[in-house]
Every structure is written in C-alpha cells, then in structure tokens.
Design an enzyme around this catalytic site. Sequence first.
Site, PDB file in Angstrom:
ATOM      1  N   LYS A 170      13.561   3.673 -11.498  1.00  0.00           N
ATOM      2  CA  LYS A 170      14.095   2.251 -11.487  1.00  0.00           C
ATOM      3  C   LYS A 170      13.023   1.391 -12.349  1.00  0.00           C
ATOM      4  O   LYS A 170      13.445   0.675 -13.189  1.00  0.00           O
ATOM      5  CB  LYS A 170      14.248   1.719 -10.237  1.00  0.00           C
ATOM      6  CG  LYS A 170      14.331   0.156 -10.315  1.00  0.00           C
ATOM      7  CD  LYS A 170      14.791  -0.464  -8.738  1.00  0.00           C
ATOM      8  CE  LYS A 170      13.416  -0.714  -8.034  1.00  0.00           C
ATOM      9  NZ  LYS A 170      12.691  -2.006  -8.137  1.00  0.00           N
ATOM     10  N   ASN A 171      11.997   1.492 -11.906  1.00  0.00           N
ATOM     11  CA  ASN A 171      10.734   0.510 -12.438  1.00  0.00           C
ATOM     12  C   ASN A 171      10.237   0.956 -13.918  1.00  0.00           C
ATOM     13  O   ASN A 171       9.489   0.117 -14.590  1.00  0.00           O
ATOM     14  CB  ASN A 171       9.578   0.409 -11.665  1.00  0.00           C
ATOM     15  CG  ASN A 171       9.967  -0.387 -10.481  1.00  0.00           C
ATOM     16  OD1 ASN A 171      11.194  -1.218 -10.381  1.00  0.00           O
ATOM     17  ND2 ASN A 171       9.137  -0.311  -9.321  1.00  0.00           N
ATOM     18  N   CYS A 188      10.849 -14.365  -2.808  1.00  0.00           N
ATOM     19  CA  CYS A 188      11.904 -13.200  -2.513  1.00  0.00           C
ATOM     20  C   CYS A 188      11.732 -12.434  -1.218  1.00  0.00           C
ATOM     21  O   CYS A 188      10.677 -12.962  -0.457  1.00  0.00           O
ATOM     22  CB  CYS A 188      11.648 -12.139  -3.683  1.00  0.00           C
ATOM     23  SG  CYS A 188      10.117 -10.946  -3.619  1.00  0.00           S
ATOM     24  N   ARG A 194       5.821 -14.298  -5.091  1.00  0.00           N
ATOM     25  CA  ARG A 194       4.912 -13.308  -6.169  1.00  0.00           C
ATOM     26  C   ARG A 194       5.258 -14.176  -7.396  1.00  0.00           C
ATOM     27  O   ARG A 194       6.226 -14.121  -8.220  1.00  0.00           O
ATOM     28  CB  ARG A 194       6.027 -12.105  -6.335  1.00  0.00           C
ATOM     29  CG  ARG A 194       5.530 -11.189  -5.103  1.00  0.00           C
ATOM     30  CD  ARG A 194       6.136  -9.925  -5.459  1.00  0.00           C
ATOM     31  NE  ARG A 194       7.383  -9.543  -5.475  1.00  0.00           N
ATOM     32  CZ  ARG A 194       7.814  -8.525  -6.141  1.00  0.00           C
ATOM     33  NH1 ARG A 194       7.103  -7.728  -6.851  1.00  0.00           N
ATOM     34  NH2 ARG A 194       9.273  -8.127  -5.893  1.00  0.00           N
ATOM     35  N   GLN A 208       0.370 -14.987 -14.314  1.00  0.00           N
ATOM     36  CA  GLN A 208      -0.427 -14.051 -15.402  1.00  0.00           C
ATOM     37  C   GLN A 208       0.403 -13.879 -16.444  1.00  0.00           C
ATOM     38  O   GLN A 208      -0.139 -13.581 -17.480  1.00  0.00           O
ATOM     39  CB  GLN A 208      -1.178 -13.034 -14.591  1.00  0.00           C
ATOM     40  CG  GLN A 208      -1.816 -13.251 -13.345  1.00  0.00           C
ATOM     41  CD  GLN A 208      -3.052 -14.258 -13.762  1.00  0.00           C
ATOM     42  OE1 GLN A 208      -3.890 -13.804 -14.766  1.00  0.00           O
ATOM     43  NE2 GLN A 208      -3.390 -15.279 -12.887  1.00  0.00           N
ATOM     44  N   ASP A 213       4.980   0.541  -2.803  1.00  0.00           N
ATOM     45  CA  ASP A 213       6.437   0.809  -2.551  1.00  0.00           C
ATOM     46  C   ASP A 213       6.571   2.074  -1.723  1.00  0.00           C
ATOM     47  O   ASP A 213       7.586   2.500  -1.439  1.00  0.00           O
ATOM     48  CB  ASP A 213       6.883   0.811  -3.921  1.00  0.00           C
ATOM     49  CG  ASP A 213       7.217  -0.285  -4.842  1.00  0.00           C
ATOM     50  OD1 ASP A 213       6.989  -1.289  -4.194  1.00  0.00           O
ATOM     51  OD2 ASP A 213       7.172  -0.142  -5.971  1.00  0.00           O
ATOM     52  N   ILE A 219      -2.863  -6.217  -1.412  1.00  0.00           N
ATOM     53  CA  ILE A 219      -2.072  -7.131  -2.368  1.00  0.00           C
ATOM     54  C   ILE A 219      -0.921  -7.961  -1.551  1.00  0.00           C
ATOM     55  O   ILE A 219      -0.932  -9.314  -1.637  1.00  0.00           O
ATOM     56  CB  ILE A 219      -1.769  -6.533  -3.508  1.00  0.00           C
ATOM     57  CG1 ILE A 219      -2.560  -5.728  -4.476  1.00  0.00           C
ATOM     58  CG2 ILE A 219      -1.160  -7.932  -4.665  1.00  0.00           C
ATOM     59  CD1 ILE A 219      -2.322  -4.884  -5.330  1.00  0.00           C
ATOM     60  N   ARG A 256      19.860  -1.273  -4.245  1.00  0.00           N
ATOM     61  CA  ARG A 256      19.048  -1.963  -5.381  1.00  0.00           C
ATOM     62  C   ARG A 256      18.426  -0.667  -6.103  1.00  0.00           C
ATOM     63  O   ARG A 256      18.139  -0.813  -7.348  1.00  0.00           O
ATOM     64  CB  ARG A 256      18.136  -3.117  -5.041  1.00  0.00           C
ATOM     65  CG  ARG A 256      18.990  -4.319  -4.718  1.00  0.00           C
ATOM     66  CD  ARG A 256      18.099  -5.414  -4.267  1.00  0.00           C
ATOM     67  NE  ARG A 256      16.867  -5.531  -5.335  1.00  0.00           N
ATOM     68  CZ  ARG A 256      16.213  -6.741  -5.666  1.00  0.00           C
ATOM     69  NH1 ARG A 256      16.025  -7.356  -4.730  1.00  0.00           N
ATOM     70  NH2 ARG A 256      15.524  -6.673  -6.881  1.00  0.00           N
TER      71      ARG A 256
END
Length: 419
Positions: A23-24, A118, A123, A127, A306, A328, A398
């Site tokens: 997906k990414n 979200c 987020r 940057q 993830d 993070i 998703r």
Amino acid sequence: MPARLIVEGGVALRGEVAVSAAKNAALPALAAALLTAAPVVLDNVPKLADVTTIRSLLGRLGAEITDESDGSTRIRTVSVRSHEAPYELVSTMRASVLVLGPLLARTGVARVALPGGCAIGVRPIDQHLKGLKQLGAEIAIENGYVEARASRLKGARITPDLVTVTGTENLMMAAALAEGTTVIDNAAREPEVTDLARLLSAMGARIEGAGTERIEIEGVTDLSGARHRIIPDRIEAGTLLVAGAITGGDVTVTGAVPAHLAAIRDKLEECGATIDVDGDRVRCRTPGRPRSADVITSPFPAFPTDMQAQVMALLGLAEGTSKISETIFENRFMHVAELGRLGARIEIDGGTAVVRGVERYQGAPVMATDLRASASLVLAGLAARGITEVSRVYHLDRGYERLEAKLQALGARITRVMS
Ligand code: EPU
C-alpha cells in the site's frame, strides 16, 4: 453498511500465502503519475480502500485511470484540471498530501487541505512545507489549506528535522522537476521510498542514494511515462507471519522481499519462532508459547511502527513481561484497551507499553481503532478461545488486500457480516 468480522479462534494456521503489493509504495507511485502527461503503468496495485481514495483524488485532478486487462493500472494526466486536494479526501487519508509535490512541480500551483489529526494522532506536515520552501515555493496557510506556488522549483540542500517517509517522497517528486540539484539529508530509508525512486528513475529522473539517508536528485525539465511493478508489502507479510506464530502454526509467505523483513524476522525469532528464508519465501513456525521480548519502533531498518500492534498481540500471550516502546508515535497504543477486553494485561507508561503475558485470550466484542490496530485484534481473535467480533472493519480494509480470504486459506475460521 458497517461490516464486522467474526473470528472463531483456536485453529493453528498452516500453509502458504502470497503477499500483495505494498500500500505505502502504491500510494506515492500513483501520485507520481501526476508528474508527466505520458502514461504510467503500474503492475500489481493492491485493491484496498486507500488506493480507491487516491484514485478518486487523482481523477478529480485530471488523471485518467484505467484497469487494464492484464491486471495493470494505467494512469494518464494529459493536463491537470484542478489543483486542489479537498479536505473531505485528505481527512479520510493523510497520504493524500502526496499530491502536493507533484502538483506543484508540474503546474506551479497546489492547494492541499491540512491533514490535522487522525486516529494515530497529530501528524503535521511542517517538514514537507519547509522542504518545499527551500526549493523556492511560496507557501501560505489559508482557511485550512496549504497554498503552494512556484514558477519553477530550484534545487536546494534540505535536511528535515526528523525522518519522514511521505515527506521524503514529496520532496523527491518535487525535486525531480526542479532546476538544478537537490540533496535530501536525513532522508527516510524505507523500501517504499526506494521503490518510488525506481519508478521516478524509469520516468527519466536522475536520483542517487535512495535507500540511504542522503538522496541526491538532479532535476530534469520533463519526465516520461514508465511501467513499474510495486514492491511486496512488508507489513502485510509480517502480519501473516504473526498470524502463524500467534496460533502456534506454520505459515509461509511467498513473493516477499526477506531483506525488507529483517527486523520483523529477528523479533519473531527472539519470541521463539523458527524462521526459514528461501528465495522470496519466508516460513514461520512456533512450537509453543511465545517468549517475551522488548520492542522499540523506529524508522527503517529498525522495527516498524506499523507492526507494533500485531506484535503486541503476540507478546500478550508470551511467557514473561515485554516492553514495547514507540519512539515517534505517541498515540499508537489505542488497541491496548481492546486487547484488554480479550484478557491481555497491558499497561501504558508514557511511550512504553508493559505487556505481562497471559496464557490465553478469550473471545469478546472489540472495536478496531486504526488500520494496524484492527489487524492486531484479528490476530488476537485467531488465538483466543471462543468468538471475537471485530467491529469498524473499514479500518482494516484501508490497508489490507483480501486479508480474510488469505487467513481463511490458511485455515482460519473468519467470516464477515454486515449489520
Ligand atoms: N512528522 C512531523 N512533521 C512532518 C512529517 C512528519 O512532525 O512534516 C512526524 C509525524 O507526526 C510522525 C513522524 O514524524 O510522528 C514520522 O511520520 P512520517 O512522516 O514518516 O509518517 P507518514 O509519512 O505520514 C508513513 C506511512 C505510515 C507509517 C509511517 C511511519 C505512508 C502512506 N504512510 O506515514 O503508514 O506508519 O510512515 O513509518 O507511507 C500505515 O500504513 O498504517 C501507516 C500509518
């Protein structure tokens, strides 16, 4: 109609399952097609909700997208019709911000809604914006929208304050059409960034260093079309391996890139699994109860955030106590309360979850809170005694292509009901 998944736990999953494309990697590749008037053909684009969202965004911007008979996806943007990524789409999917760099570089104008919050927290995209300014863009924030303008972007030296995946991708796409050379230091090294660089290079971009923390891009005036195959999804592969491990089964994922899975493989071994790699196949066997292990999530090549929720489901059943820390993301522990409903004993202490392993989960109704959290609940359900009912399955849809079907093929008793 909202869907729920009914998972009847207790079956050890066994067999082989093919990994879908990432997906990414697909999302930035689709956005990159805005950079040229020529057709970009992508093989292997996964069928999942986030891809549908970006396709509809690209369609509004003027792209023509067709599903070809050979299974590929063809995107052609002869001209850009709109410059705006509206709030309704950006708020559904933050990755919509990936059109910012390409739109600005191709047309000199982009208007993209600010993502805001979200499910996994605030987020920001500061940057991305800082980098684009360094490339010469004028950026204004008005009425909740980023308005970016530039006549032609100019190469620059950019050092984001933190490692950002989509930020690196946006800047790489923008710099590909800038005048002169851009250097991105502190770049994200994720395989999805490298995959995008491969596509851009096939389109005629001049990029070196993708996959390292220093990417150098020599701008060109035009990009051409290209054909590109999206890399396999390392997070889906990891999720399926954990499905094997958590049920005490024997699962082999095929069509994977084992090097992309190094941190996940190492962690599963630490948990007591036996991992065998043979070409593009990764096999995970777990004889008994998992062992506890500590996990710290960080950008690639470290353990990915993830996969944190899925591994937490596994460690919740381990012998002993594990500590899981997010370096993070602070809001990535929302599945903890839901895992607790299945009997997990987990406490949050700042950015660390302390997981005291229990012997068994017990099925219960639970609610998915985000994409990876929903996967973690399905995995816990597979290991639980009795029935687990996972609601808000749209989160799962998703980012996973046919996950239920794949789990069913491994022997899982899992069905979808509409209510
Ligand atoms: N950040 C900023 N400012 C920025 C950009 C990022 O403060 O301008 C912060 C973020 O708030 C976050 C950290 O930096 O705390 C890292 O975020 P990053 O920008 O790397 O995340 P992303 O690019 O928005 C991608 C994936 C996510 C994945 C993260 C981390 C895509 C489309 N999304 O998001 O995937 O969790 O990298 O690896 O590539 C998912 O697939 O479930 C998912 C959420």
